[in-house]
Design an enzyme around this catalytic site. Structure first.
Site, PDB file in Angstrom:
ATOM      1  N   ARG A   1      73.517  36.977  52.339  1.00  0.00           N
ATOM      2  CA  ARG A   1      72.676  36.992  51.141  1.00  0.00           C
ATOM      3  C   ARG A   1      71.188  37.039  51.487  1.00  0.00           C
ATOM      4  O   ARG A   1      70.416  37.793  50.879  1.00  0.00           O
ATOM      5  CB  ARG A   1      72.970  35.762  50.283  1.00  0.00           C
TER       6      ARG A   1
ATOM      7  N   LYS B   1      48.540  40.382  45.050  1.00  0.00           N
ATOM      8  CA  LYS B   1      49.541  40.041  44.034  1.00  0.00           C
ATOM      9  C   LYS B   1      50.938  40.181  44.646  1.00  0.00           C
ATOM     10  O   LYS B   1      51.720  41.061  44.299  1.00  0.00           O
ATOM     11  CB  LYS B   1      49.374  40.929  42.806  1.00  0.00           C
TER      12      LYS B   1
ATOM     13  N   ASP C   1      36.318  48.547  38.422  1.00  0.00           N
ATOM     14  CA  ASP C   1      37.509  47.962  37.809  1.00  0.00           C
ATOM     15  C   ASP C   1      37.651  48.394  36.359  1.00  0.00           C
ATOM     16  O   ASP C   1      36.751  48.211  35.547  1.00  0.00           O
ATOM     17  CB  ASP C   1      37.428  46.435  37.888  1.00  0.00           C
TER      18      ASP C   1
ATOM     19  N   GLU D   1      33.285  43.630  43.028  1.00  0.00           N
ATOM     20  CA  GLU D   1      33.942  44.252  41.875  1.00  0.00           C
ATOM     21  C   GLU D   1      32.973  44.289  40.704  1.00  0.00           C
ATOM     22  O   GLU D   1      32.330  43.283  40.390  1.00  0.00           O
ATOM     23  CB  GLU D   1      35.181  43.451  41.507  1.00  0.00           C
TER      24      GLU D   1
ATOM     25  N   LYS E   1      34.559  38.959  42.911  1.00  0.00           N
ATOM     26  CA  LYS E   1      35.216  39.538  41.750  1.00  0.00           C
ATOM     27  C   LYS E   1      34.529  39.088  40.465  1.00  0.00           C
ATOM     28  O   LYS E   1      33.511  38.386  40.502  1.00  0.00           O
ATOM     29  CB  LYS E   1      36.699  39.157  41.778  1.00  0.00           C
TER      30      LYS E   1
END
Length: 304
Positions: free
Chosen positions: A99, A137, A224, A203, A169
């Site tokens: 598994r 992410k 962005d 950003e 950011k």
């Protein structure tokens, strides 16, 4: 570039500890200790392979006597029905590791397959030099493996962690501007304090932020959620003074048009946060007799 074996072993060991913390109760009570088996890793659907060494590590860590024959390599494309690897050895160990070996190789192959689709979408776009890259992410604990899967699919990696580069950011800029700090001055101060080998990325979400970021000496400027016209204008105004990265609103329907604007990098969080696991199966195609006497107990049909 494959993931370091020590990193693979660390991740796989943690997964095995989670799946069988006090052993595999079913196999240890049902399967004779000296039974051996052969199994095949079979693709149920087409895709791009990733995680061959991770797959093999699960069996090696459970029982070093298990042998894994690799029939395909990371980055290889395959069709439904292809046999990608064969496993032979003590049956208990094969069943215990199954598994975890499948979960990780299915996840990595899913990321590689999705990445290959994004890369194919920008290949051949006239005048484009855009790289398709991942983001942070990722699944907690699996970043190393998912980053490798992106590479196996033909993509590139962004920074690995918060420790690898300075990346200001929108929330960083919001804190700065709320405190009345001039952005260009803040960026120049950061550059003066950062190691000379580090990279500075900023950003922005509006073109009117661009001059301050350029004055601050950014190495990469992320545009962005810009529309196509503003992306083209941003590329024109930056004029090669920084790497131009596009992010936000990127999917398989939009990425070709984004690449055509002239950006250098397109970052796609979906490569890792939205990839589904590919359907791979481990089919027990032969069950042999007891290892102690070396006699075969006869073949069994492939298991569903």
């Amino acid at each position: 570039m494959s993931t370091d074996r020590r990193e693979i072993d660390r991740i796989v060991t943690a997964a095995l500890d989670e799946d069988a913390p006090w052993g595999d109760l079913t196999s240890e009570t049902l399967i004779p200790a000296d039974a051996t088996a052969t199994a095949a890793l079979v693709a149920r659907e087409p895709g791009v392979l990733s995680g061959v060494e991770v797959f093999a590590a699960a069996f090696r860590i459970v029982d070093p006597a298990i042998e894994v024959e690799r029939l395909a390599a990371d980055g290889d494309r395959f069709a439904a029905g292809d046999v990608l690897a064969r496993v032979h050895g003590p049956a208990r160990g094969i069943l215990t590791a199954e598994r975890v070996a499948l979960n990780l190789s299915q996840r990595m192959s899913g990321v590689a397959t999705l990445t290959a689709r994004y890369v194919a979408a920008v290949t051949g776009v006239a005048g484009s030099r855009a790289r398709v890259v991942d983001t942070r992410k990722t699944t907690p604990g699996l970043r190393s493996l998912e980053r490798q899967a992106v590479r196996d699919g033909g993509g590139r990696n962004h920074r690995r962690s918060l420790s690898d580069a300075i990346m200001a950011k929108d929330n960083h800029l919001a804190v700065l501007t709320a405190g009345g700090v001039d952005l260009a001055t803040a960026l120049r101060g950061a550059r003066a304090r950062m190691p000379h080998t580090a990279h500075l990325e900023v950003e922005i979400d509006r073109l009117d932020q661009l001059d301050a970021v350029l004055d601050g000496g950014a190495d990469t400027i992320m545009l962005d959620n810009f529309d196509l016209d503003d992306l083209r204008e941003g590329v024109r105004r930056i004029g090669g003074r920084a790497v131009v990265e596009a992010s936000g609103g990127v999917n398989l329907d939009t990425i070709a048009a984004i690449a055509a604007t002239g950006v250098d990098v397109i970052s796609v969080g979906a490569l890792t946060h939205s990839a589904r696991a590919l359907d791979l199966g481990l089919d027990i195609d032969i069950a042999l007799g007891r290892a102690s006497d070396g006699t075969a107990g006869g073949a069994r049909p492939e298991q569903p």
